[in-house]
Enzyme design. Sequence first.
Site, PDB file in Angstrom:
ATOM      1  N   ASN A  10     -60.832   4.434 -77.904  1.00 32.04           N
ATOM      2  CA  ASN A  10     -62.135   3.596 -77.346  1.00 32.04           C
ATOM      3  C   ASN A  10     -63.019   3.920 -78.605  1.00 32.04           C
ATOM      4  O   ASN A  10     -63.628   4.973 -78.647  1.00 32.04           O
ATOM      5  CB  ASN A  10     -62.548   4.090 -76.002  1.00 32.04           C
ATOM      6  CG  ASN A  10     -63.763   3.423 -75.541  1.00 32.04           C
ATOM      7  OD1 ASN A  10     -64.645   3.141 -76.385  1.00 32.04           O
ATOM      8  ND2 ASN A  10     -63.540   2.949 -74.461  1.00 32.04           N
TER       9      ASN A  10
ATOM     10  N   HIS B 125     -68.335   4.168 -78.906  1.00 29.56           N
ATOM     11  CA  HIS B 125     -69.690   5.134 -79.397  1.00 29.56           C
ATOM     12  C   HIS B 125     -69.779   4.902 -80.839  1.00 29.56           C
ATOM     13  O   HIS B 125     -70.826   5.625 -81.305  1.00 29.56           O
ATOM     14  CB  HIS B 125     -69.352   6.314 -78.873  1.00 29.56           C
ATOM     15  CG  HIS B 125     -69.521   6.759 -77.390  1.00 29.56           C
ATOM     16  ND1 HIS B 125     -70.532   5.956 -76.679  1.00 29.56           N
ATOM     17  CD2 HIS B 125     -68.620   6.952 -76.229  1.00 29.56           C
ATOM     18  CE1 HIS B 125     -70.168   6.038 -75.402  1.00 29.56           C
ATOM     19  NE2 HIS B 125     -69.160   6.651 -75.207  1.00 29.56           N
TER      20      HIS B 125
ATOM     21  N   HIS C 265     -65.274  -1.971 -74.779  1.00 30.07           N
ATOM     22  CA  HIS C 265     -66.098  -2.329 -73.533  1.00 30.07           C
ATOM     23  C   HIS C 265     -67.218  -3.133 -73.595  1.00 30.07           C
ATOM     24  O   HIS C 265     -68.238  -2.479 -74.374  1.00 30.07           O
ATOM     25  CB  HIS C 265     -66.198  -0.929 -72.658  1.00 30.07           C
ATOM     26  CG  HIS C 265     -67.075  -1.449 -71.419  1.00 30.07           C
ATOM     27  ND1 HIS C 265     -67.326  -0.269 -70.370  1.00 30.07           N
ATOM     28  CD2 HIS C 265     -67.116  -2.562 -70.783  1.00 30.07           C
ATOM     29  CE1 HIS C 265     -67.746  -1.018 -69.350  1.00 30.07           C
ATOM     30  NE2 HIS C 265     -68.022  -2.058 -69.673  1.00 30.07           N
TER      31      HIS C 265
ATOM     32  N   ARG D 150     -70.114  -4.654 -72.486  1.00 32.57           N
ATOM     33  CA  ARG D 150     -71.220  -4.394 -71.439  1.00 32.57           C
ATOM     34  C   ARG D 150     -71.987  -5.448 -71.165  1.00 32.57           C
ATOM     35  O   ARG D 150     -72.259  -6.022 -72.085  1.00 32.57           O
ATOM     36  CB  ARG D 150     -71.573  -3.092 -71.194  1.00 32.57           C
ATOM     37  CG  ARG D 150     -70.745  -2.046 -71.145  1.00 32.57           C
ATOM     38  CD  ARG D 150     -71.849  -0.658 -71.007  1.00 32.57           C
ATOM     39  NE  ARG D 150     -72.345  -0.368 -69.846  1.00 32.57           N
ATOM     40  CZ  ARG D 150     -71.712   0.208 -68.677  1.00 32.57           C
ATOM     41  NH1 ARG D 150     -70.761   1.173 -69.176  1.00 32.57           N
ATOM     42  NH2 ARG D 150     -72.261   0.566 -67.683  1.00 32.57           N
TER      43      ARG D 150
ATOM     44  N   ARG E 242     -74.986  -2.671 -74.864  1.00 32.56           N
ATOM     45  CA  ARG E 242     -75.628  -1.588 -75.175  1.00 32.56           C
ATOM     46  C   ARG E 242     -74.791  -0.905 -76.337  1.00 32.56           C
ATOM     47  O   ARG E 242     -75.392  -0.442 -77.320  1.00 32.56           O
ATOM     48  CB  ARG E 242     -75.784  -0.501 -74.372  1.00 32.56           C
ATOM     49  CG  ARG E 242     -74.661   0.286 -73.784  1.00 32.56           C
ATOM     50  CD  ARG E 242     -74.493   1.214 -72.680  1.00 32.56           C
ATOM     51  NE  ARG E 242     -75.216   0.888 -71.436  1.00 32.56           N
ATOM     52  CZ  ARG E 242     -75.249   1.487 -70.339  1.00 32.56           C
ATOM     53  NH1 ARG E 242     -74.589   2.454 -70.359  1.00 32.56           N
ATOM     54  NH2 ARG E 242     -75.436   1.171 -69.408  1.00 32.56           N
TER      55      ARG E 242
ATOM     56  N   GLU F  43     -61.901  -4.099 -72.097  1.00 30.92           N
ATOM     57  CA  GLU F  43     -62.721  -3.484 -70.925  1.00 30.92           C
ATOM     58  C   GLU F  43     -63.838  -4.408 -70.571  1.00 30.92           C
ATOM     59  O   GLU F  43     -64.849  -4.499 -71.463  1.00 30.92           O
ATOM     60  CB  GLU F  43     -63.242  -2.136 -71.182  1.00 30.92           C
ATOM     61  CG  GLU F  43     -62.382  -0.976 -70.359  1.00 30.92           C
ATOM     62  CD  GLU F  43     -63.030   0.296 -70.611  1.00 30.92           C
ATOM     63  OE1 GLU F  43     -64.268   0.551 -70.334  1.00 30.92           O
ATOM     64  OE2 GLU F  43     -62.463   1.215 -71.321  1.00 30.92           O
TER      65      GLU F  43
ATOM     66  N   THR G 118     -68.855   4.499 -67.268  1.00 33.30           N
ATOM     67  CA  THR G 118     -68.353   3.666 -66.114  1.00 33.30           C
ATOM     68  C   THR G 118     -68.242   5.102 -65.145  1.00 33.30           C
ATOM     69  O   THR G 118     -67.745   6.221 -65.597  1.00 33.30           O
ATOM     70  CB  THR G 118     -67.183   3.228 -66.454  1.00 33.30           C
ATOM     71  OG1 THR G 118     -67.065   2.588 -67.833  1.00 33.30           O
ATOM     72  CG2 THR G 118     -66.538   2.245 -65.396  1.00 33.30           C
TER      73      THR G 118
ATOM     74  N   GLU H 169     -55.432   1.896 -64.757  1.00 31.31           N
ATOM     75  CA  GLU H 169     -55.835   3.045 -65.244  1.00 31.31           C
ATOM     76  C   GLU H 169     -56.585   4.159 -64.284  1.00 31.31           C
ATOM     77  O   GLU H 169     -57.374   3.467 -63.538  1.00 31.31           O
ATOM     78  CB  GLU H 169     -56.916   2.536 -66.250  1.00 31.31           C
ATOM     79  CG  GLU H 169     -57.389   3.664 -67.222  1.00 31.31           C
ATOM     80  CD  GLU H 169     -58.433   3.390 -68.296  1.00 31.31           C
ATOM     81  OE1 GLU H 169     -57.953   2.462 -69.170  1.00 31.31           O
ATOM     82  OE2 GLU H 169     -59.238   4.331 -68.775  1.00 31.31           O
TER      83      GLU H 169
ATOM     84  N   HIS I  49     -61.000   8.540 -68.960  1.00 24.96           N
ATOM     85  CA  HIS I  49     -62.325   8.813 -68.900  1.00 24.96           C
ATOM     86  C   HIS I  49     -62.368  10.579 -68.919  1.00 24.96           C
ATOM     87  O   HIS I  49     -61.910  11.195 -68.203  1.00 24.96           O
ATOM     88  CB  HIS I  49     -62.873   8.113 -67.480  1.00 24.96           C
ATOM     89  CG  HIS I  49     -64.145   8.106 -67.501  1.00 24.96           C
ATOM     90  ND1 HIS I  49     -65.260   9.053 -67.647  1.00 24.96           N
ATOM     91  CD2 HIS I  49     -65.213   7.064 -67.899  1.00 24.96           C
ATOM     92  CE1 HIS I  49     -66.600   8.582 -67.716  1.00 24.96           C
ATOM     93  NE2 HIS I  49     -66.270   7.224 -67.785  1.00 24.96           N
TER      94      HIS I  49
HETATM   95  N1  PXP Z   1     -61.200   4.277 -69.508  1.00 25.77           N
HETATM   96  C1  PXP Z   1     -62.570   3.545 -69.004  1.00 25.77           C
HETATM   97  C2  PXP Z   1     -61.995   2.448 -67.990  1.00 25.77           C
HETATM   98  C3  PXP Z   1     -63.837   3.545 -69.480  1.00 25.77           C
HETATM   99  O1  PXP Z   1     -64.589   3.077 -68.915  1.00 25.77           O
HETATM  100  C4  PXP Z   1     -63.947   4.608 -70.364  1.00 25.77           C
HETATM  101  C5  PXP Z   1     -65.336   4.624 -70.957  1.00 25.77           C
HETATM  102  O2  PXP Z   1     -65.790   3.515 -71.564  1.00 25.77           O
HETATM  103  C6  PXP Z   1     -62.915   5.305 -70.932  1.00 25.77           C
HETATM  104  C7  PXP Z   1     -61.661   5.061 -70.409  1.00 25.77           C
HETATM  105  C8  PXP Z   1     -63.073   6.097 -72.307  1.00 25.77           C
HETATM  106  O3  PXP Z   1     -64.036   7.253 -71.650  1.00 25.77           O
HETATM  107  P1  PXP Z   1     -64.357   8.549 -72.551  1.00 25.77           P
HETATM  108  O4  PXP Z   1     -65.344   7.896 -73.517  1.00 25.77           O
HETATM  109  O5  PXP Z   1     -65.029   9.352 -71.530  1.00 25.77           O
HETATM  110  O6  PXP Z   1     -63.191   9.204 -73.171  1.00 25.77           O
END
Ligand code: PXP
Length: 251
Positions: A7, A10, A43, A45, A49, A70, A101, A151, A195
């Site tokens: 992901n 960030h 993702h 949003r 952001r 996402e 999330t 998930e 997550h």
């Molecule tokens: N899976 C989902 C559905 C999420 O919303 C997120 C956060 O955007 C992640 C995975 C990744 O989470 P993390 O950044 O804590 O690894």
Amino acid sequence: MIRLGVNIDHIATVRNARGESYPSPVQAAAFAEIGGADNITCHLREDRRHIRDADVELLKRTIQVPLNFEIAATEEMVRIASQTKPHAVTLVPEKRQELTTEGGLDFNQVSKKLGDQIQSLRDLGIVVSLFVEADAKAMVMAKKLGAQAIEIHTGHYCRGMQDARTTAEQIALLKPLQEAARVAYEQGLQVHVGHGLNYTNAQWMQLVPHCEEANIGHAIVARALFVGLPQAVREMKALLNDSQFCPSIGS
Ligand code: PXP
């Protein structure tokens, strides 16, 4: 083998913090691929952001591995997903004020439209996954709604792992994930997790039956600051598929 979805939200958080055009999440995706990412997750949003619409378009056009998109199940997002046609869509709940999330989809609150939205995405050949709590009822509901994958939210497990003092405590924390994964598999759903996973807790996902994919962002981006993104991805992938990992209750 557990696939690693990286992901890259960030990377965009850092870019947007200064209103610059760098670092680029699209470039990050290419570096993640070099490290062995099996898919790229982003993702979009509602408040934009981190990831923006243009990032999604460029990611879809440039990455070589599947895109896991996402989104919240809103009309706007489903329309964007239908135009983008990613490999997969993961539907998540979204609250404006949250840092990230916070939980899985609440099936008591999801709109009646959700089943139609899932079907419309599936009709375009998109794999639809639902982000859910580790709860057997949620798996049955996900199947009824027409999802192909779930998930499982690992946030509670990850927080618990911070305080767990013994292997027995760590193993106990896994139980809800294991049970939920079993039910999901029986329902014919692909099992994904995500997550809060990091370099101290992700290897345990090997003990979640039928787990095919882990989606991880924050920990990988944070580690990439010190070792670079390809190496951070390589290390996480190795942890998720470490055949030597075998915790025993006596330890
Ligand atoms: N899976 C989902 C559905 C999420 O919303 C997120 C956060 O955007 C992640 C995975 C990744 O989470 P993390 O950044 O804590 O690894």
